[in-house]
Scaffold this motif. Sequence first.
Motif, PDB file in Angstrom:
ATOM      1  N   ASP A   1     -20.387  19.532  22.978  1.00  7.65           N
ATOM      2  CA  ASP A   1     -19.650  20.799  22.878  1.00  7.65           C
ATOM      3  C   ASP A   1     -20.136  21.660  21.721  1.00  7.65           C
ATOM      4  O   ASP A   1     -19.999  22.883  21.739  1.00  7.65           O
TER       5      ASP A   1
ATOM      6  N   SER B   1     -21.372  16.296  18.966  1.00 13.47           N
ATOM      7  CA  SER B   1     -20.970  16.232  20.375  1.00 13.47           C
ATOM      8  C   SER B   1     -21.667  17.342  21.151  1.00 13.47           C
ATOM      9  O   SER B   1     -22.118  18.339  20.572  1.00 13.47           O
TER      10      SER B   1
ATOM     11  N   SER C   1     -29.266  18.563  21.435  1.00 14.71           N
ATOM     12  CA  SER C   1     -28.013  17.804  21.374  1.00 14.71           C
ATOM     13  C   SER C   1     -28.092  16.650  20.376  1.00 14.71           C
ATOM     14  O   SER C   1     -27.073  16.250  19.814  1.00 14.71           O
TER      15      SER C   1
END
Length: 244
Positions: A173, A171, A166
Motif C-alpha cells: 500500500d 507494505s 515494493s
Amino acid sequence: MQIIRTTDYDHMSRMAANIISAQVIMKPDCVLGLATGSTPIGTYEELVRRYENKDLDFSGVTSINLDEYKGLSPENDQSYRYFMNEHLFRHVNIRPECTYVPNGLEPDSDKACEAYNAIIAASGGIDLQLLGLGHNGHIGFNEPSDVFEKETHCVDLAQSTIDANSRFFASMDEVPRQAYTMGIGTIMKAAKVLVIVSGESKAQIVKDAFFGPCTPQVPASILQLHSNVVLVGDEAALSLIPEA
Ligand code: F6R
C-alpha cells in the motif's frame, strides 16, 4: 553530440563532475537540472569532494530536479528529495531554498505540475541538465509513449516499476503508484544536456537512443535533435556504438 568514452564508472563520474564543475565555475549563478538514480551517485560524490577541497562553490547555484514520487514526503528515504539531500545538498553550500524537487506531497496533480512549471520558468531556464538513461530509454519519468510530453506532468508508474519498488517499502500500500516528472519539452530547452551511462546493461539502449530512429517509444532519442548534448559513458555502456 559529443561522446566522451571513459574506462569505468569512477572515470565516468570524474568526467561528468568535470563538466558540471566547469559550468558552476564559468557561471556561478547557473541553474543545474539534476537527476537521481544509481548512475549520478559517483558524480555527486566527486562534486562534494571538490567542494570540500574549496575548488567549487555552490552558493549561487539553483538546482531543479527531474522528478519525484507522488505521495512521498521529503523525510521518506525513498523520496528523491531525500536522495538529493543525502548525496549532494547537505554536503555542499547550495542554498536549500534554491533546490527544487517536485512536491510529492501535493495531492492535486495539476497544482503540483503548474507550480513546478512556474519554478522552472522563474529560474530563467536550465543551463545544464544532467540525465541518466532508463533501460527502456526513459529520461526523468518520461516512459515510452505515443507522444513526447512537453511540460511537468503526472505519470502512472508501470506495474513492473511498482513491483520492483515494493522491496523498499513496508507494505504494498505504501508503494507510490504515480510520480511527477519534468517534461521532454523542458529537458530539450536546457542549454546543455549531459547524459551519463554506465555498464553493459545500458549498451543496447544507448545505441537505440542515440543512433536509432527518433521516436517517443524511446524518449531519450529526442536528444538527437538537441544541439548541445554530451554523452559520457564507460566502455561497457558505449560498447555498441560507433568508435568515432
Ligand atoms: C532519475 C530519473 C531516471 C533515471 C534512470 C536511470 O531522476 O529520472 O530517469 O535517470 O532511471 O537510472 P539509473 O541511473 O539508476 O540507471
